[in-house]
Scaffold this active site. Sequence first.
Site, short mmCIF file in Angstrom:
data_model
loop_
_atom_site.label_atom_id
_atom_site.label_comp_id
_atom_site.label_asym_id
_atom_site.label_seq_id
_atom_site.Cartn_x
_atom_site.Cartn_y
_atom_site.Cartn_z
CD GLU A 116 52.30 2.13 71.89
OE1 GLU A 116 51.12 2.52 71.71
OE2 GLU A 116 52.91 1.42 71.08
CG HIS A 134 52.61 4.20 67.76
ND1 HIS A 134 52.30 3.20 66.89
CD2 HIS A 134 53.73 4.78 67.26
CE1 HIS A 134 53.17 3.17 65.89
NE2 HIS A 134 54.06 4.12 66.10
CB SER A 135 47.22 5.67 71.45
OG SER A 135 46.25 5.21 70.52
CE1 TYR A 136 44.71 -0.31 75.30
CE2 TYR A 136 44.23 -0.06 72.97
CZ TYR A 136 44.18 -0.80 74.14
OH TYR A 136 43.57 -2.03 74.13
CG HIS A 141 49.40 1.44 64.02
ND1 HIS A 141 50.26 1.20 65.08
CD2 HIS A 141 49.81 0.63 63.01
CE1 HIS A 141 51.15 0.28 64.71
NE2 HIS A 141 50.89 -0.08 63.47
CB ALA A 142 44.09 3.87 60.43
NE ARG A 143 43.72 -0.70 66.11
CZ ARG A 143 43.53 -2.01 66.18
NH1 ARG A 143 42.41 -2.52 65.73
NH2 ARG A 143 44.44 -2.81 66.68
CD GLU A 144 48.07 3.21 67.37
OE1 GLU A 144 49.03 4.00 67.26
OE2 GLU A 144 48.22 1.98 67.42
CE1 TYR A 149 53.17 -6.94 70.43
CE2 TYR A 149 52.05 -7.73 72.38
CZ TYR A 149 52.05 -6.99 71.22
OH TYR A 149 50.92 -6.33 70.85
CG ASN A 156 55.66 0.72 63.95
OD1 ASN A 156 56.54 1.42 63.46
ND2 ASN A 156 55.57 0.47 65.26
NE ARG A 157 54.61 -6.05 64.02
CZ ARG A 157 54.10 -5.21 64.90
NH1 ARG A 157 54.24 -3.91 64.73
NH2 ARG A 157 53.44 -5.66 65.96
NE ARG A 198 48.37 -3.24 63.71
CZ ARG A 198 49.14 -2.90 64.73
NH1 ARG A 198 48.66 -2.21 65.73
NH2 ARG A 198 50.41 -3.23 64.75
#
Lengths: 308, 86
Positions: free
Chosen positions: A271, A195-197, A67-70, A249, A142-143, A125
Amino acid sequence: SSASYYEKYHSLNDIYFWINQTQQDNPNIVKVILIGSSSEKRPLYVLKLSRNKGPEKKAMWIDCGIHAREWISPAFCLWFVRHSLSFYGQNQDITHILDNLDVYILPVMNPDGYEYTWTTNRMWRKNRSVSKSDNCIGADLNRNFDANWCTEGASDDPCSEIYCGAFPESEPESQSVAHFLRSHKDSVKLYFSIHSYSQMLLFPYSCTLDEAENHNELVSLDMAQEAAQKIRRYYRNIYKYGAGGKTIYLAPGGSDDWVYNLGIKYSFTFELQDRGRYGFLLPPSHITQACNEALTALKTIARKVIEK
Amino acid sequence: NSDQVLSITPKTQEHVDILKNVSTQYETSLWQPDSPQYIQEEMEVHLYVPARTLNTFSVHVCFRVLLANAKELIEMQTKNETTDPR
């Protein structure tokens, strides 16, 4: 590089430069493997750390930056490589791990998205693939893996943040990773996706509420639980642990579930820090602790897998 | 004058609907959960709101500010340090 290099975030070009420099500085240990390219044709480089020549060893895979923003995620991959190269022979854990396993590290799995967060939209993201039927850009990598693909917890709307893509592995980034892992499935025994967060140590399944076959082993005292306890003991920080679907989830199409179904039975998603205050904007001053506690967890689990 | 990150916990279905609307119709970014479709009652939601949007909407739901200086943090992280020895 100076130690302070690892306590900052870096642009994509800087990371590509670092990959090249790391190989040049450590030609006997580090090999750079091009596993594919992104939607916008940026290279996907994997670093292979291998201490001993000879027959192929069992291996561990770490990917960062799905994910780009992590941003803390690629920072961790750089941190791990530096730790491996600097402390082999000094730190017992990393020495033991590198003596027994080859390590594949993908520092930025989503280079187009990462570049976009540096230049245009810090909160992006997904990747940056163009959907033929819509104006919206990007799929959630990630989907996009083939694990209950695009069922409950993902979206078939290209404008959604959790768009699953046109079909499983439709995105070149996920396809490249899947292709590499398929062709190395006999040697790769341990998988980590960073990943984060929210500070969690997760394992399959996320795509269903069913438990993985070796759920009890993954959650047990010598795996996720032990890793979380060590973080708590050494860094006074609390990490939750458990199966992704039940802990957060349902999220189908994740890399960790796909890897698990491929036969790599020790598959984890971390995470990293924090629990929301800074979120994706974790300040550089927190990089050291975020990486050290993740490193502690990773080493704990890796040692256990080597024993097993 | 700065982008902010808000923490909001919807207590009713109406709150949930408001948050789903705000996080899809305005220039906001949902930090947590990953998508509006996951938002439900009693789930803590983290929402990034740019300064220009903060001035134009209000939600009648209790919230707290997680991060009041998001813009400064971004500038700090992307600062080009020419003194870096590398």
